[in-house]
Scaffold this motif. Structure first.
Motif, PDB file in Angstrom:
ATOM      1  N   PHE A  12       0.679  -0.838   0.070  1.00  0.00           N
ATOM      2  CA  PHE A  12      -0.063   0.308   0.109  1.00  0.00           C
ATOM      3  C   PHE A  12       0.570   1.332  -0.161  1.00  0.00           C
ATOM      4  CE2 PHE A  12      -3.346  -3.029   1.146  1.00  0.00           C
ATOM      5  CZ  PHE A  12      -4.705  -2.566   0.877  1.00  0.00           C
ATOM      6  N   LEU A  13       2.599   1.379   0.346  1.00  0.00           N
ATOM      7  CA  LEU A  13       2.647   2.295   1.073  1.00  0.00           C
ATOM      8  C   LEU A  13       3.457   2.648  -0.538  1.00  0.00           C
ATOM      9  CD1 LEU A  13       4.672   2.235   4.552  1.00  0.00           C
ATOM     10  CD2 LEU A  13       2.578   3.385   3.281  1.00  0.00           C
ATOM     11  N   ILE A  14       4.159   1.213  -1.843  1.00  0.00           N
ATOM     12  CA  ILE A  14       5.234   1.961  -2.419  1.00  0.00           C
ATOM     13  C   ILE A  14       4.280   2.625  -3.542  1.00  0.00           C
ATOM     14  CG2 ILE A  14       5.851   0.844  -3.992  1.00  0.00           C
ATOM     15  CD1 ILE A  14       7.724  -1.405  -2.160  1.00  0.00           C
ATOM     16  N   PRO A  15       2.915   2.371  -3.745  1.00  0.00           N
ATOM     17  CA  PRO A  15       2.851   2.961  -5.277  1.00  0.00           C
ATOM     18  C   PRO A  15       2.427   4.308  -4.824  1.00  0.00           C
ATOM     19  CG  PRO A  15       1.623   0.989  -4.282  1.00  0.00           C
ATOM     20  CD  PRO A  15       2.233   1.161  -3.797  1.00  0.00           C
ATOM     21  N   PRO A  16       1.458   5.092  -3.776  1.00  0.00           N
ATOM     22  CA  PRO A  16       2.273   6.654  -3.093  1.00  0.00           C
ATOM     23  C   PRO A  16       3.415   7.420  -3.633  1.00  0.00           C
ATOM     24  CG  PRO A  16       1.204   5.662  -1.496  1.00  0.00           C
ATOM     25  CD  PRO A  16       1.159   4.801  -2.495  1.00  0.00           C
ATOM     26  N   LEU A  21       7.371  10.775  -5.906  1.00  0.00           N
ATOM     27  CA  LEU A  21       8.157  11.072  -6.451  1.00  0.00           C
ATOM     28  C   LEU A  21       8.147  11.378  -8.082  1.00  0.00           C
ATOM     29  CD1 LEU A  21      10.606   8.470  -4.996  1.00  0.00           C
ATOM     30  CD2 LEU A  21      10.803   9.936  -3.914  1.00  0.00           C
ATOM     31  N   VAL A  22       7.427  11.313  -9.121  1.00  0.00           N
ATOM     32  CA  VAL A  22       7.288  11.133  -9.700  1.00  0.00           C
ATOM     33  C   VAL A  22       6.816  12.392 -10.377  1.00  0.00           C
ATOM     34  CG1 VAL A  22       5.925  10.547 -12.625  1.00  0.00           C
ATOM     35  CG2 VAL A  22       7.350   9.110 -11.199  1.00  0.00           C
ATOM     36  N   PHE A  23       5.884  13.030  -9.320  1.00  0.00           N
ATOM     37  CA  PHE A  23       4.905  13.531  -9.836  1.00  0.00           C
ATOM     38  C   PHE A  23       4.980  14.976  -8.653  1.00  0.00           C
ATOM     39  CE2 PHE A  23       2.276  10.397 -11.561  1.00  0.00           C
ATOM     40  CZ  PHE A  23       2.541  11.027 -12.355  1.00  0.00           C
ATOM     41  N   VAL A  24       5.962  15.303  -7.401  1.00  0.00           N
ATOM     42  CA  VAL A  24       6.315  15.912  -7.188  1.00  0.00           C
ATOM     43  C   VAL A  24       8.006  16.028  -6.895  1.00  0.00           C
ATOM     44  CG1 VAL A  24       5.910  17.520  -4.710  1.00  0.00           C
ATOM     45  CG2 VAL A  24       3.965  15.523  -5.585  1.00  0.00           C
ATOM     46  N   ILE A  25       8.277  15.032  -6.720  1.00  0.00           N
ATOM     47  CA  ILE A  25       9.650  15.045  -6.153  1.00  0.00           C
ATOM     48  C   ILE A  25      10.802  15.807  -7.501  1.00  0.00           C
ATOM     49  CG2 ILE A  25      12.438  14.442  -5.574  1.00  0.00           C
ATOM     50  CD1 ILE A  25       9.593  15.293  -2.985  1.00  0.00           C
ATOM     51  N   GLY A  26      10.338  14.760  -8.635  1.00  0.00           N
ATOM     52  CA  GLY A  26      10.444  14.693 -10.077  1.00  0.00           C
ATOM     53  C   GLY A  26      10.975  16.303 -10.372  1.00  0.00           C
ATOM     54  N   PRO A  27       9.279  17.032 -10.786  1.00  0.00           N
ATOM     55  CA  PRO A  27       9.702  17.994 -10.921  1.00  0.00           C
ATOM     56  C   PRO A  27      10.630  19.814 -10.358  1.00  0.00           C
ATOM     57  CG  PRO A  27       7.713  17.660 -11.137  1.00  0.00           C
ATOM     58  CD  PRO A  27       8.369  16.101 -10.580  1.00  0.00           C
TER      59      PRO A  27
END
Length: 304
Positions: A12-16, A21-27
Motif C-alpha cells: 500500500f505504501l510503495i504506489p503513493p 517521487l514522479v509528480f512532486v519531487i521529479g518536477p
C-alpha cells in the motif's frame, strides 16, 4: 500472519510514494536543472549557463520589489487574519452564557460560522472578479459609490501605489478569516469547560481568560495557521494577478515572486530565469517554515 504483514503494508505504501517521487519531487529536481540553463521553452535546445540566472535574479529591481511586498504580506496577512479569527472564535464559543450561567457560546453561533466560512467556497478567481467591482475607481464601484454619497472623491484602491497592496491584503484577510474561525472553534471545543470555570472562580475576566487559558491551549493551532498563511502569501499569485493593474502594478507596487515567475515564463519565454526565481522562492518558503516552527515551539502553560 506476522511475516505477511510487511509485504501487505509495503504494497500500500510503495504506489503513493512512487507517484509522489514522479509528480512532486521529479518536477522540483527538473526545475533546479532548468534554472541553470538558458532554455526558452520553445525548442529542445538547452545550454548550461551555471549560476548566471541566479546572479541576474539578485540584480533585478523587480525581484527586490517583490521581496519587499512579500515581507509586508508576511507581517500583515497572518497577523490580522489569525487575530480576527481568534477574537471571533472566542466571542462565538466562550464569551456567551449557557443555561445555569455556565460558560458557553453565543446564540446563533453556528449561523455566524457558516456566514464567515462562506468565502472559502468561492474560488480565488471569483473573489478577484467580485472585488474588482468593489474597488472600481469610479462611482460604479461599491466602495467609491458609498464614498460618493458621503461627498468624498473616488479613491483608486487598485491604481494608487500606496493603497493597491493594502487593498489586496484586505481581500486576503477577509477571505481567510472564516477558515481559521472554524479551526479555532474546533480547538476551543476540545478545551475542558472546567478550566474556564476555574478561571471564573479565580476572578479572571474575559480578556484574562483568553490570554491565560484559550490562547496557550490553541498554540499549536495558531502555529499551524501562521505557517500555512505564511507559505500561502509567499506563493500568492492568482488573486494578485486578477486584482492588480498591469499584472503586479502600478509600477510593481503589488508584484510578488509568483507574478515574476509567470511573466518570465509565459510573457518573456525565459524558462531558465523563471525556474531560478522559483528555486529562490522555494528556499525562502522552506526557510520561513523552519524558522517559524523553531521559534514557536513552546510547551503549553496555563497560569492564572
Amino acid at each position: 500472519m506476522r511475516h505477511g504483514k510487511y509485504p501487505f503494508v509495503y504494497g500500500f505504501l510503495i504506489p503513493p510514494v512512487v507517484l509522489y517521487l514522479v509528480f512532486v519531487i521529479g518536477p522540483y529536481l527538473q526545475s533546479f536543472y532548468i534554472s541553470m540553463t538558458d532554455w526558452r521553452g520553445l525548442s529542445p535546445e538547452v545550454r548550461l549557463i551555471g549560476l548566471d540566472n541566479f546572479a541576474r535574479v539578485f540584480q533585478d529591481e523587480m525581484f527586490w520589489k517583490a521581496l519587499r511586498n512579500h515581507g509586508q504580506l508576511l507581517l500583515t496577512v497572518p497577523l490580522f487574519t489569525l487575530a480576527i479569527a481568534l477574537l471571533f472564535a472566542f466571542l462565538l464559543n466562550v464569551a456567551g452564557r449557557s443555561a445555569g450561567n455556565a460558560i458557553g457560546g453565543l446564540r446563533g453561533s453556528t449561523f455566524y460560522k457558516i456566514i464567515f466560512f462562506f468565502p472559502q467556497v468561492l474560488s480565488i478567481a471569483v473573489l478577484g472578479v467580485l472585488f474588482q467591482l468593489v474597488y472600481r475607481p469610479d462611482e460604479g464601484g461599491l466602495l467609491n459609490g458609498l464614498l460618493g454619497k458621503a461627498g468624498i472623491a473616488p479613491v483608486g484602491f487598485l491604481t494608487d501605489p500606496d493603497l493597491a497592496l493594502w487593498s489586496i491584503i484586505a481581500v486576503m484577510v477577509w477571505s481567510h478569516v472564516g477558515f481559521y474561525l472554524v479551526l479555532f472553534s474546533a480547538g476551543m471545543a476540545a478545551i475542558p469547560k472546567e478550566l474556564y470555570e476555574a478561571a471564573a472562580i479565580d476572578g479572571a475576566g474575559r480578556a484574562r481568560t483568553f490570554f491565560t487559558v484559550t490562547l496557550p491551549l490553541l498554540r499549536n493551532h495558531v502555529q499551524t495557521g501562521w505557517i500555512y498563511l505564511g507559505i500561502g502569501v509567499l506563493d500568492y499569485f492568482v488573486l494578485i494577478k486578477v486584482l492588480s493593474v498591469d499584472e503586479g502594478g502600478p509600477d510593481g507596487a503589488t508584484t510578488v515572486l509568483g507574478m515574476q515567475v509567470w511573466k518570465s515564463a509565459f510573457t518573456n519565454y525565459n524558462f531558465g530565469y523563471a525556474s531560478a526565481l522559483g528555486v529562490v522562492l522555494f528556499f525562502i518558503v522552506m526557510t520561513f517554515a523552519m524558522v517559524t516552527m523553531r521559534f514557536t515551539r513552546n510547551r503549553e502553560e496555563i497560569e492564572f
